[in-house]
Enzyme design. Structure first.
Site, PDB file in Angstrom:
ATOM      1  N   SER A  98       0.860  -1.178   0.000  1.00 24.95           N
ATOM      2  CA  SER A  98       0.000   0.000   0.000  1.00 24.95           C
ATOM      3  C   SER A  98       0.897   1.228   0.000  1.00 24.95           C
ATOM      4  O   SER A  98       2.015   1.209  -0.524  1.00 24.95           O
ATOM      5  CB  SER A  98      -0.903  -0.036   1.233  1.00 24.95           C
ATOM      6  OG  SER A  98      -1.713   1.114   1.276  1.00 24.95           O
TER       7      SER A  98
ATOM      8  N   LYS B  77      -4.570   2.118  -3.723  1.00 23.01           N
ATOM      9  CA  LYS B  77      -3.917   1.438  -2.597  1.00 23.01           C
ATOM     10  C   LYS B  77      -4.909   1.187  -1.451  1.00 23.01           C
ATOM     11  O   LYS B  77      -4.765   0.212  -0.708  1.00 23.01           O
ATOM     12  CB  LYS B  77      -2.734   2.251  -2.085  1.00 23.01           C
ATOM     13  CG  LYS B  77      -1.573   2.360  -3.059  1.00 23.01           C
ATOM     14  CD  LYS B  77      -0.961   1.016  -3.402  1.00 23.01           C
ATOM     15  CE  LYS B  77       0.447   1.154  -3.943  1.00 23.01           C
ATOM     16  NZ  LYS B  77       1.009  -0.157  -4.379  1.00 23.01           N
TER      17      LYS B  77
HETATM   18  N1  LIG Z   1       9.065   3.833  -3.829  1.00 26.33           N
HETATM   19  C1  LIG Z   1       8.207   4.482  -3.058  1.00 26.33           C
HETATM   20  O1  LIG Z   1       8.430   5.643  -2.643  1.00 26.33           O
HETATM   21  C2  LIG Z   1       6.928   3.810  -2.618  1.00 26.33           C
HETATM   22  C3  LIG Z   1       6.100   4.491  -1.688  1.00 26.33           C
HETATM   23  C4  LIG Z   1       4.906   3.899  -1.319  1.00 26.33           C
HETATM   24  C5  LIG Z   1       4.532   2.670  -1.841  1.00 26.33           C
HETATM   25  N2  LIG Z   1       5.361   2.033  -2.721  1.00 26.33           N
HETATM   26  C6  LIG Z   1       4.906   0.758  -3.287  1.00 26.33           C
HETATM   27  O2  LIG Z   1       5.894  -0.245  -3.144  1.00 26.33           O
HETATM   28  C7  LIG Z   1       5.792  -1.175  -4.244  1.00 26.33           C
HETATM   29  C8  LIG Z   1       7.159  -1.383  -4.873  1.00 26.33           C
HETATM   30  O3  LIG Z   1       7.597  -0.129  -5.358  1.00 26.33           O
HETATM   31  P1  LIG Z   1       9.068   0.172  -5.913  1.00 26.33           P
HETATM   32  O4  LIG Z   1       9.377   1.548  -5.446  1.00 26.33           O
HETATM   33  O5  LIG Z   1       9.983  -0.938  -5.627  1.00 26.33           O
HETATM   34  O6  LIG Z   1       8.742   0.262  -7.492  1.00 26.33           O
HETATM   35  P2  LIG Z   1       9.649   0.004  -8.773  1.00 26.33           P
HETATM   36  O7  LIG Z   1      11.075   0.288  -8.500  1.00 26.33           O
HETATM   37  O8  LIG Z   1       8.962   0.723  -9.891  1.00 26.33           O
HETATM   38  O9  LIG Z   1       9.465  -1.574  -9.025  1.00 26.33           O
HETATM   39  C9  LIG Z   1       8.218  -2.073  -9.440  1.00 26.33           C
HETATM   40  C10 LIG Z   1       8.379  -3.473  -9.984  1.00 26.33           C
HETATM   41  O10 LIG Z   1       7.106  -3.880 -10.537  1.00 26.33           O
HETATM   42  C11 LIG Z   1       7.265  -4.246 -11.916  1.00 26.33           C
HETATM   43  N3  LIG Z   1       6.123  -3.791 -12.696  1.00 26.33           N
HETATM   44  C12 LIG Z   1       5.662  -2.536 -12.827  1.00 26.33           C
HETATM   45  N4  LIG Z   1       4.635  -2.500 -13.684  1.00 26.33           N
HETATM   46  C13 LIG Z   1       4.444  -3.784 -14.094  1.00 26.33           C
HETATM   47  C14 LIG Z   1       3.538  -4.395 -14.998  1.00 26.33           C
HETATM   48  N5  LIG Z   1       2.613  -3.681 -15.671  1.00 26.33           N
HETATM   49  N6  LIG Z   1       3.605  -5.737 -15.186  1.00 26.33           N
HETATM   50  C15 LIG Z   1       4.556  -6.461 -14.549  1.00 26.33           C
HETATM   51  N7  LIG Z   1       5.437  -5.948 -13.682  1.00 26.33           N
HETATM   52  C16 LIG Z   1       5.385  -4.610 -13.465  1.00 26.33           C
HETATM   53  C17 LIG Z   1       8.549  -3.525 -12.358  1.00 26.33           C
HETATM   54  O11 LIG Z   1       9.203  -4.267 -13.376  1.00 26.33           O
HETATM   55  P3  LIG Z   1       9.111  -3.984 -14.949  1.00 26.33           P
HETATM   56  O12 LIG Z   1       9.124  -2.499 -15.136  1.00 26.33           O
HETATM   57  O13 LIG Z   1      10.313  -4.705 -15.466  1.00 26.33           O
HETATM   58  O14 LIG Z   1       7.829  -4.621 -15.384  1.00 26.33           O
HETATM   59  C18 LIG Z   1       9.407  -3.567 -11.102  1.00 26.33           C
HETATM   60  O15 LIG Z   1      10.085  -4.800 -11.020  1.00 26.33           O
HETATM   61  C19 LIG Z   1       4.767  -0.557  -5.206  1.00 26.33           C
HETATM   62  O16 LIG Z   1       3.530  -1.203  -5.036  1.00 26.33           O
HETATM   63  C20 LIG Z   1       4.679   0.881  -4.782  1.00 26.33           C
HETATM   64  O17 LIG Z   1       3.416   1.455  -5.070  1.00 26.33           O
HETATM   65  C21 LIG Z   1       6.544   2.570  -3.122  1.00 26.33           C
END
Ligand SMILES: NC(=O)c1ccc[n+]([C@@H]2O[C@H](COP(=O)([O-])OP(=O)(O)OC[C@H]3O[C@@H](n4cnc5c(N)ncnc54)[C@H](OP(=O)(O)O)[C@@H]3O)[C@@H](O)[C@H]2O)c1
Length: 229
Positions: free
Chosen positions: A120, A138
């Site tokens: 989330s 979320k």
């Molecule tokens: N980073 C933050 O500040 C933050 C804050 C609050 C919540 N979150 C949550 O934490 C989670 C992880 O975030 P993160 O920061 O690690 O994000 P990230 O670096 O963008 O990684 C996201 C992963 O999901 C995959 N992905 C994205 N779209 C996809 C699709 N359509 N089909 C298949 N795979 C897909 C991406 O791989 P590909 O692009 O290779 O497909 C990547 O491996 C998310 O749910 C995000 O909303 C993050």
């Protein structure tokens, strides 16, 4: 003993950090995303999927854990968000998880202590400007996590992690200069932003047997942002 673990979204950010932590030679990792993960090894199987399209996961007979990482940070004033924005955010954050869990359910039910971890954001419990689309999607994930925790108990545990700003490629635009990094760090009571490892540590705990009596929880990993003044 090693586990069979599916991580959707292990090519970047939190999912990649988690895959590296779990890639210890005992676990078998099933990684799925649009681009291949840098985390590789003899116990890793990669499959290319896009959760916005139709996909069919290739899974082992028994699965011990599912982690769903795809998400978005689509921040805009409410009046500039259109139906397409809300639908896309909903599909990537929520419906993708629904499709993954539905496909994994049979294999998860074969495990003794199966665990699902979803993501989330702090912006569900704490109102933040420009977050209406992502907070809606979320919020749905938190509801899904609670409902499934009830429905799938006692065989499968379901928990949700609610991060605040974390230094990953998803948050790149918000952290693109030292000034932005400092301003964002200062907004948090713990005066720093999160790392992918901070989130992966919590996810790993929720997947393991040390959390065997926890289900239906939304766990804030947010530098105090959601609960302190
Ligand atoms: N980073 C933050 O500040 C933050 C804050 C609050 C919540 N979150 C949550 O934490 C989670 C992880 O975030 P993160 O920061 O690690 O994000 P990230 O670096 O963008 O990684 C996201 C992963 O999901 C995959 N992905 C994205 N779209 C996809 C699709 N359509 N089909 C298949 N795979 C897909 C991406 O791989 P590909 O692009 O290779 O497909 C990547 O491996 C998310 O749910 C995000 O909303 C993050």
């Amino acid at each position: 003993m090693g586990k069979n673990i599916l991580i959707v979204g292990a090519s970047s950010g939190i999912g990649a950090a988690l895959a590296s932590q779990l890639n210890d030679g005992t676990n078998h990792l099933y990684l799925a995303s649009r681009t291949e993960s840098d985390v590789t090894g003899p116990n890793i199987k990669y499959q290319k999927i896009d959760v916005l399209e139709d996909f069919q996961l290739e899974l082992p007979e028994q699965l011990d854990a599912v982690v769903y990482c795809p998400g978005s940070i689509n921040l805009k004033p409410f009046h500039r968000l259109n139906e397409e924005d809300f639908l896309t955010d909903f599909k990537v954050n929520h419906l993708g998880a629904v499709k993954v869990i539905q496909q994994a359910l049979k294999a998860l039910k074969k495990s003794e202590n199966a665990s699902i971890v979803l993501f989330s954001t702090v912006a569900v419990q704490t109102g933040l400007t420009f977050h209406s689309s992502v907070a809606s999607a979320k919020g749905a994930i938190e509801g899904l996590g609670k409902a499934l925790a009830a429905e799938l108990a006692p065989s499968i545990r379901v928990n949700v992690i609610a991060p605040s700003l974390t230094d990953t490629p998803l948050a790149e635009r918000l952290l693109s200069s030292e000034d932005k990094k400092k301003a964002n760090a200062d907004r948090h009571p713990l005066k720093s932003i999160g790392t992918a490892e901070d989130m992966a540590n919590t996810a790993r705990f929720l997947l393991g047997d040390d959390s065997r009596w926890m289900t239906g929880q939304v766990i804030s990993v947010d530098g105090g942002m959601g609960s302190l003044r």
